[in-house]
Design a protein around this motif. Sequence first.
Motif, mmCIF file in Angstrom:
data_model
loop_
_atom_site.group_PDB
_atom_site.id
_atom_site.type_symbol
_atom_site.label_atom_id
_atom_site.label_comp_id
_atom_site.label_asym_id
_atom_site.label_seq_id
_atom_site.Cartn_x
_atom_site.Cartn_y
_atom_site.Cartn_z
ATOM 1 N N PHE A 46 0.851 -1.183 0.000
ATOM 2 C CA PHE A 46 0.000 0.000 0.000
ATOM 3 C C PHE A 46 0.890 1.237 0.000
ATOM 4 N N LEU A 47 0.431 2.283 -0.643
ATOM 5 C CA LEU A 47 1.118 3.576 -0.618
ATOM 6 C C LEU A 47 0.239 4.540 0.157
ATOM 7 N N ASP A 48 0.838 5.224 1.117
ATOM 8 C CA ASP A 48 0.092 6.179 1.923
ATOM 9 C C ASP A 48 0.997 7.378 2.207
ATOM 10 N N ASP A 49 0.386 8.519 2.476
ATOM 11 C CA ASP A 49 1.130 9.729 2.809
ATOM 12 C C ASP A 49 1.344 9.751 4.317
ATOM 13 N N LEU A 50 2.557 9.453 4.717
ATOM 14 C CA LEU A 50 2.916 9.346 6.127
ATOM 15 C C LEU A 50 3.829 10.512 6.508
ATOM 16 N N SER A 51 4.175 10.567 7.763
ATOM 17 C CA SER A 51 5.168 11.539 8.225
ATOM 18 C C SER A 51 6.457 11.316 7.437
ATOM 19 N N LEU A 52 7.144 12.383 7.106
ATOM 20 C CA LEU A 52 8.358 12.253 6.303
ATOM 21 C C LEU A 52 9.514 11.628 7.085
ATOM 22 N N SER A 53 9.338 11.422 8.363
ATOM 23 C CA SER A 53 10.363 10.733 9.146
ATOM 24 C C SER A 53 10.187 9.215 9.119
ATOM 25 N N LEU A 54 9.106 8.755 8.488
ATOM 26 C CA LEU A 54 8.790 7.326 8.413
ATOM 27 C C LEU A 54 8.813 6.865 6.960
ATOM 28 N N GLY A 55 9.640 5.877 6.659
ATOM 29 C CA GLY A 55 9.740 5.380 5.289
ATOM 30 C C GLY A 55 8.657 4.382 4.929
ATOM 31 N N ALA A 56 8.318 3.531 5.883
ATOM 32 C CA ALA A 56 7.336 2.473 5.648
ATOM 33 C C ALA A 56 7.024 1.830 6.990
ATOM 34 N N TYR A 57 5.989 0.988 6.982
ATOM 35 C CA TYR A 57 5.720 0.198 8.184
ATOM 36 C C TYR A 57 5.002 -1.085 7.806
ATOM 37 N N TYR A 58 5.101 -2.044 8.728
ATOM 38 C CA TYR A 58 4.429 -3.332 8.593
ATOM 39 C C TYR A 58 3.487 -3.477 9.779
ATOM 40 N N PRO A 59 2.159 -3.483 9.554
ATOM 41 C CA PRO A 59 1.229 -3.726 10.658
ATOM 42 C C PRO A 59 1.322 -5.196 11.081
ATOM 43 N N ILE A 60 1.792 -5.439 12.279
ATOM 44 C CA ILE A 60 2.032 -6.795 12.768
ATOM 45 C C ILE A 60 0.761 -7.640 12.651
ATOM 46 N N GLY A 61 0.947 -8.858 12.148
ATOM 47 C CA GLY A 61 -0.161 -9.797 12.016
ATOM 48 C C GLY A 61 -0.919 -9.679 10.703
ATOM 49 N N THR A 62 -0.420 -8.861 9.798
ATOM 50 C CA THR A 62 -1.080 -8.694 8.500
ATOM 51 C C THR A 62 -0.182 -9.215 7.391
ATOM 52 N N ASN A 63 -0.660 -9.089 6.172
ATOM 53 C CA ASN A 63 0.176 -9.380 5.003
ATOM 54 C C ASN A 63 0.434 -8.080 4.228
ATOM 55 N N ASN A 64 0.466 -6.957 4.952
ATOM 56 C CA ASN A 64 0.574 -5.644 4.323
ATOM 57 C C ASN A 64 1.881 -4.937 4.659
ATOM 58 N N ILE A 65 2.408 -4.272 3.662
ATOM 59 C CA ILE A 65 3.500 -3.321 3.856
ATOM 60 C C ILE A 65 2.966 -1.990 3.346
ATOM 61 N N VAL A 66 3.195 -0.936 4.117
ATOM 62 C CA VAL A 66 2.752 0.393 3.731
ATOM 63 C C VAL A 66 3.988 1.263 3.517
ATOM 64 N N LEU A 67 4.162 1.718 2.278
ATOM 65 C CA LEU A 67 5.277 2.606 1.930
ATOM 66 C C LEU A 67 4.795 4.046 1.959
ATOM 67 N N ASN A 68 5.693 4.939 2.320
ATOM 68 C CA ASN A 68 5.386 6.356 2.374
ATOM 69 C C ASN A 68 5.448 6.952 0.962
ATOM 70 N N ARG A 69 4.294 7.117 0.351
ATOM 71 C CA ARG A 69 4.190 7.633 -1.017
ATOM 72 C C ARG A 69 4.824 9.024 -1.118
ATOM 73 N N ARG A 70 4.530 9.885 -0.166
ATOM 74 C CA ARG A 70 5.045 11.264 -0.191
ATOM 75 C C ARG A 70 6.574 11.271 -0.180
ATOM 76 N N LEU A 71 7.174 10.455 0.673
ATOM 77 C CA LEU A 71 8.633 10.382 0.761
ATOM 78 C C LEU A 71 9.232 9.868 -0.550
ATOM 79 N N LEU A 72 8.612 8.847 -1.131
ATOM 80 C CA LEU A 72 9.112 8.303 -2.397
ATOM 81 C C LEU A 72 8.968 9.317 -3.532
ATOM 82 N N GLU A 73 7.891 10.089 -3.534
ATOM 83 C CA GLU A 73 7.725 11.118 -4.558
ATOM 84 C C GLU A 73 8.781 12.210 -4.418
ATOM 85 N N ILE A 74 9.088 12.591 -3.186
ATOM 86 C CA ILE A 74 10.153 13.580 -2.955
ATOM 87 C C ILE A 74 11.485 13.021 -3.429
ATOM 88 N N ALA A 75 11.747 11.770 -3.101
ATOM 89 C CA ALA A 75 13.006 11.145 -3.533
ATOM 90 C C ALA A 75 13.108 11.126 -5.052
#
Length: 169
Positions: A46-75
């Motif tokens: 999943f891509l989501d707009d997160l705080s720019l201090s966070l690159g991504a996260y994994y919600p424990i117990g799921t099959n999901n990875i959430v990447l920081n869309r805003r950070l990747l767009e800036i990069a």
Amino acid sequence: MSKSDSKIEEYCSELDKAKDYSEIWKIVKTSVKDSLGEYRSGMMLFLDDLSLSLGAYYPIGTNNIVLNRRLLEIAKATVKSKQKINAFTYSLLTHEYLHAIGHLKEKEVRQLVYKISKECFGEKHITTELAEKNPWIILNKNLINNISSPKAPIEVVKDFEKNGQNYIV
């Protein structure tokens, strides 16, 4: 050329050529399996707009990875090297994949990302440098600190894991 040198060359070439998240993801899974012998399938991105201090996260117990869309767009907008963008994305995805496999301690995961990067890409590759130091070294900190943008809806990356299996989220 030794077997390990040719494997490093192959990994570097594949990452440099990767065109999207699913191609980088394939490299993440292969490199983790080659290095640690660990594997997990059925992940979603999943891509989501997160705080720019966070690159991504994994919600424990799921099959999901959430990447920081805003950070990747800036990069992508500020770092003109596709190799560095792919290495940055690889580092973030590998870190979260290791959490998904069951490595939950941050210090351990950082060490494993470095170990995997060094084994698979060699000591001099940008991926290993990012793992050793910090993925944020490629970004302009002044730019990051001065950016604000409206939050967009979370987005599912289609065809992220192409393995022919259907999963319910």
